[in-house]
Design an enzyme around this catalytic site. Sequence first.
Site, PDB file in Angstrom:
ATOM      1  N   LYS A  96     -16.497 -11.120  -9.286  1.00 33.30           N
ATOM      2  CA  LYS A  96     -16.128 -10.842  -7.900  1.00 33.30           C
ATOM      3  C   LYS A  96     -15.141  -9.675  -7.926  1.00 33.30           C
ATOM      4  CE  LYS A  96     -14.929 -13.063  -3.576  1.00 33.30           C
ATOM      5  NZ  LYS A  96     -14.081 -12.004  -3.054  1.00 33.30           N
ATOM      6  N   LYS A 105     -12.576 -18.571  -6.848  1.00 32.47           N
ATOM      7  CA  LYS A 105     -11.393 -17.700  -6.904  1.00 32.47           C
ATOM      8  C   LYS A 105     -10.477 -18.140  -8.040  1.00 32.47           C
ATOM      9  CE  LYS A 105     -10.458 -15.290  -3.344  1.00 32.47           C
ATOM     10  NZ  LYS A 105     -10.420 -14.897  -2.111  1.00 32.47           N
ATOM     11  N   ASP A 131     -12.645  -6.860  -6.955  1.00 31.49           N
ATOM     12  CA  ASP A 131     -11.593  -6.886  -5.948  1.00 31.49           C
ATOM     13  C   ASP A 131     -11.474  -5.511  -5.302  1.00 31.49           C
ATOM     14  OD1 ASP A 131      -9.611  -7.882  -4.419  1.00 31.49           O
ATOM     15  OD2 ASP A 131      -8.106  -7.995  -5.993  1.00 31.49           O
ATOM     16  N   CYS A 157      26.818   6.352  -4.384  1.00 35.51           N
ATOM     17  CA  CYS A 157      27.793   7.298  -3.834  1.00 35.51           C
ATOM     18  C   CYS A 157      28.480   6.773  -2.585  1.00 35.51           C
ATOM     19  CB  CYS A 157      27.112   8.632  -3.532  1.00 35.51           C
ATOM     20  SG  CYS A 157      26.021   8.541  -2.112  1.00 35.51           S
ATOM     21  N   CYS A 166      19.439   6.958   1.138  1.00 33.58           N
ATOM     22  CA  CYS A 166      20.815   7.425   1.050  1.00 33.58           C
ATOM     23  C   CYS A 166      20.888   8.749   1.802  1.00 33.58           C
ATOM     24  CB  CYS A 166      21.190   7.623  -0.419  1.00 33.58           C
ATOM     25  SG  CYS A 166      22.670   8.608  -0.657  1.00 33.58           S
ATOM     26  N   CYS A 201      25.141   3.455  -0.055  1.00 32.62           N
ATOM     27  CA  CYS A 201      24.443   3.789  -1.294  1.00 32.62           C
ATOM     28  C   CYS A 201      25.207   3.204  -2.497  1.00 32.62           C
ATOM     29  CB  CYS A 201      24.347   5.303  -1.422  1.00 32.62           C
ATOM     30  SG  CYS A 201      23.685   5.834  -3.010  1.00 32.62           S
ATOM     31  N   TYR A 260     -23.992  -5.513  -5.675  1.00 25.45           N
ATOM     32  CA  TYR A 260     -24.106  -6.959  -5.868  1.00 25.45           C
ATOM     33  C   TYR A 260     -25.182  -7.586  -5.008  1.00 25.45           C
ATOM     34  CZ  TYR A 260     -20.911  -7.093  -1.842  1.00 25.45           C
ATOM     35  OH  TYR A 260     -20.321  -6.911  -0.627  1.00 25.45           O
ATOM     36  N   GLU A 304     -21.712 -13.827 -11.373  1.00 23.59           N
ATOM     37  CA  GLU A 304     -21.316 -12.410 -11.356  1.00 23.59           C
ATOM     38  C   GLU A 304     -19.814 -12.294 -11.195  1.00 23.59           C
ATOM     39  OE1 GLU A 304     -23.010 -10.321  -8.048  1.00 23.59           O
ATOM     40  OE2 GLU A 304     -24.925 -10.137  -9.059  1.00 23.59           O
ATOM     41  N   CYS A 346      24.821  12.943  -3.708  1.00 27.13           N
ATOM     42  CA  CYS A 346      24.658  11.629  -4.350  1.00 27.13           C
ATOM     43  C   CYS A 346      24.262  11.831  -5.818  1.00 27.13           C
ATOM     44  CB  CYS A 346      23.587  10.816  -3.625  1.00 27.13           C
ATOM     45  SG  CYS A 346      23.186   9.290  -4.499  1.00 27.13           S
TER      46      CYS A 346
HETATM   47  S1  IVH Z   1     -22.185 -11.406  -2.681  1.00 28.26           S
HETATM   48  C1  IVH Z   1     -23.681 -12.491   1.736  1.00 28.26           C
HETATM   49  N1  IVH Z   1     -21.202 -10.655  -4.951  1.00 28.26           N
HETATM   50  O1  IVH Z   1     -16.563 -10.513  -1.809  1.00 28.26           O
HETATM   51  C2  IVH Z   1     -22.447 -12.132   1.007  1.00 28.26           C
HETATM   52  N2  IVH Z   1     -19.846 -10.361  -3.034  1.00 28.26           N
HETATM   53  O2  IVH Z   1     -15.615 -12.685  -0.085  1.00 28.26           O
HETATM   54  C3  IVH Z   1     -22.832 -11.417  -0.215  1.00 28.26           C
HETATM   55  N3  IVH Z   1     -17.683  -9.303  -3.518  1.00 28.26           N
HETATM   56  O3  IVH Z   1     -17.985  -9.375   1.191  1.00 28.26           O
HETATM   57  C4  IVH Z   1     -21.651 -11.201  -1.050  1.00 28.26           C
HETATM   58  N4  IVH Z   1     -17.978  -9.074  -5.678  1.00 28.26           N
HETATM   59  O4  IVH Z   1     -17.241  -7.624  -0.548  1.00 28.26           O
HETATM   60  C5  IVH Z   1     -20.979 -10.761  -3.642  1.00 28.26           C
HETATM   61  N5  IVH Z   1     -20.508 -10.012  -7.053  1.00 28.26           N
HETATM   62  C6  IVH Z   1     -20.275 -10.107  -5.754  1.00 28.26           C
HETATM   63  C7  IVH Z   1     -19.083  -9.666  -5.178  1.00 28.26           C
HETATM   64  C8  IVH Z   1     -18.901  -9.820  -3.798  1.00 28.26           C
HETATM   65  C9  IVH Z   1     -17.168  -8.863  -4.667  1.00 28.26           C
HETATM   66  C10 IVH Z   1     -16.995  -9.242  -2.230  1.00 28.26           C
HETATM   67  C11 IVH Z   1     -17.872  -8.748  -1.112  1.00 28.26           C
HETATM   68  C12 IVH Z   1     -17.940  -9.849  -0.113  1.00 28.26           C
HETATM   69  C13 IVH Z   1     -16.681 -10.591  -0.411  1.00 28.26           C
HETATM   70  C14 IVH Z   1     -16.805 -12.012   0.052  1.00 28.26           C
END
Ligand code: IVH
Length: 673
Positions: free
Chosen positions: A113, A314, A115, A414, A429, A411, A222, A111, A435
Site C-alpha cells: 500500500k 494498515k 503512501d 539575542c 527573531c 530570541c 495498482y 500488494e 542576532c
Molecule cells: S486498490 C477500489 N492497491 O490506498 C480501490 N490502493 O485507502 C482500489 N493505495 O485510493 C484501491 N496502494 O490511493 C489499491 N496497492 C494498492 C494501493 C492502493 C495504495 C491507495 C489508493 C487508494 C487508497 C485507499
Amino acid sequence: MEARARIERLRDELHAHNHRYYVLAEPVISDREFDSLLHELSVLEQAHPEFNDPTSPTQRVGGDLTDKFEKVAHRSPMLSLSNSYSAEEVAQWAERVQAGLPGEEVEFVVELKYDGVAISIWYEKGRLVRALTRGDGTTGEDVRANVATIKTVPLKLNDGAPDSLEIRGEIFFPWPGFESLNESRREAGEPEFANPRNTAAGTLKLQDSAVVATRPLDCMLYNIDAEAMTALAINSHSDAVQAAAMWGFKTPKGRRLEVVKSVKAIMSAVAYWEEAKNQLDYAIDGLVIKVNRYDQQRRLGMTAKSPRWALAYKFETERVSTTLRGVKFQVGRTGAITPVADLNPVHLGGTIVRNASLHNADQIAKLNLCVGNAVLVEKGGEIIPKIVGVDGGDSSSGDLFSKPISFPDVCPECEAPLIRKDGEAQHYCTNSSKCPAQVRGRIHHFISRKAMNVDGLGKETVNQLVNAGLIQDVADLYTLTLEDLLPLERMAQKSADNLLKGLDASKSIDFERVLFGLGIRHVGETVAKNLAKALGHIEAFKTTTVEDLMALEEIGPTVAESVASHFRDPVFLDLVGRLQMSGLRMEVTLQKPMGNALEGEVVVVSGVFETMSRDEAKAAVTNHGGRLVGSISSKTTLVLAGDKMGPSKLKKAENLGVPLMDEAAFLRRIGGQ
Ligand code: IVH
C-alpha cells in the site's frame, strides 16, 4: 449525549479532519483515530436513518477540488478501501469473501500500500491523454502535464496495449529524492517538507510542470480497468499487471505482488513486510489484499464506499515512550525559531532517536509538555521523529514542580522580541542583522561547499571569529588580516595563512555561487543559477522588478518577491557593495561564442531534450549568438521545442506565428550533428 447531537458533532469533526487532511495536508489525528470516528458515525447513522444527510462524511470518499485544473468526471468512482489492523480482522474479511463465493476456491493478491496520492491515467490509442486526481471520488482534476513529467509513467504504450485503457495507481515521492529536496530547501532557508506523501500531493497540484519535473516522483499502478481486461481474455489482477508490464508500466514484482491462497499466507506476507518495509526506498503504510479473479471481484461488488473484494491492512505506526529532558529553541539563519525536544536516547525504526521536532508554538501548547514527562515518539511518514503525546495522556509524569514548557517571547540567542506573521506558524527573531545565531548561520551558509567553499575555514572558526567580534557579516571575512587571526585560540600561523589563501581563492568563484551564498530566502542553488544566467550582472538585480523576475522561466511570485525585497534593503545592498569592493565575482563569466549561427534570433527554450539538458540547450543558444528569453512574446523569433513542451506554450507560439524548431534541426543549425 442524544444521538442527533452526537451525529452532528461527529459530522462537523470529520469534515474538519477531512479538510485538514486533504486540503491543508496537515492532519492532526492518526488514520486510526479518524477511522474510529467515522465508524462511530456510520453505526449511529444506520441506527437513525431519519437523520440522513447526503453531505455527511460517510457519504463521500473525501477530497478537495481547487479550480486550477480542468475538472473531469471519473469513468467509475474512485473508491477507498476498508481498513484492517489485525489478523482477526483479515480473517473476518476473508470469511465474508468466502461466504459471498460459496464453494469456490479464492486466490488473493497481496500488494504494497504505497503512501502517496491516487491517480487515474487514461490512454487513447496508446497515448496518455488524461491524468485525474481522485478529487471528491466522482470528479477529479486533470493534472496530465504534471504526471507526464514522471519518468515511470509511459507517455506512449508499447504495441499490444488496448486502444483505450484506464489504469489507476499511486504517485509517491521516494525517500532519496525527498531527502535531497529538503536539503536544498534547508540551503535556501525555506521550511522543509514534513513528509513525502503531502509533498507528492502538493507537487501534483503545482501550476508549473517544469518545477514538477525537477521533483523525482514515482508511480506504481495498482488497478487496471477490469472490463477492458476481461475483453482481452485477461481474467485476473495478477495477469493484468503482468500484461501492463509488457505495455510499458512499472509494476510490482517478486514479493511486492504475491498470489496466495490462505489467511495464513496473507499474514506471513504481513509479517515479512512489517520488517522489510524499512528497506524500501519509498514509504508504504500497509498492504492491500485483493481477490485476484475479476469474475469473483464482480460478483462480490462494492459497498457505497469501497469494494468488498479488497482490504487494506494498515501497519501500526512505530511508537516508543521516552523521557523529555528539555526543549532547545534553535535559531536558523533566516531567524526562524524551531523548538527541538531533547530526549533520552531510544531505539525507533532502526535508528537511535535523541531529538524530535516540535515544529512550532502551537504544537508545544497542544501537547502541554513538562520536562521529565514520559513522551510518546513516533516515526510515521516523517524522517524526523515527532512527539505525539504524553505517555499516560496527561503531564502528571513530570516533576511535581515542573511547569509546562512555554514558547519564549524573546530570541534565545539575542533576546530580541520574536514575531509571528499572520497566517504563519513559525516565530522569527526580529534582530536580523545582529542576532549572533543568524549572523553565524548566514556565514556558515556562505562558506559552505555548494556556495563559496572556502578552504581552511570551518563552522567552528566562524563561531570563534564572530564571538571575538572580528566579523559580523560575510563581507567582513574579506577584511581579515594575519594580525586579526593569530591571537585566536588554536590558530597557528599555518592555519591562518591557509584561511586567508582560501578567502582569496574564493574571489574567483562563479557569480551564481556568490548569489547562492548570499542566502536570499527561497533562492537555492538552482534558482541562483537561473537568476545569474538570466540577469547576468549584480547591477541588473538592483533595478529589476517583481514583474521582470516573474517573466523569467521557472521563477514564481515567492522567489520574485524575496529577491526584489532583498535588493531594496539598504543593509543588504551595503553588504553586496562591500563584497563587490573586495573583488568577488558579480557577473557571469562570458564564454566566447562558438559561432554565430543564431545571430539575431530571440529564442525560447522549452521542454526536455535527448542529447542535452535544458541548461545545456540554453548555453548552446547563447554560445551561438542567440539571445535567450524566458517566455514567448511577439518579439520571439524561435522556439527550441523539446519533448513535453507545455500545451499553453505550444498554443502561444502558434497564435503568435513563432516557428518551432526541434532538437535535431537545432543541432544541424548550430553545426553540432
Ligand atoms: S486498490 C477500489 N492497491 O490506498 C480501490 N490502493 O485507502 C482500489 N493505495 O485510493 C484501491 N496502494 O490511493 C489499491 N496497492 C494498492 C494501493 C492502493 C495504495 C491507495 C489508493 C487508494 C487508497 C485507499
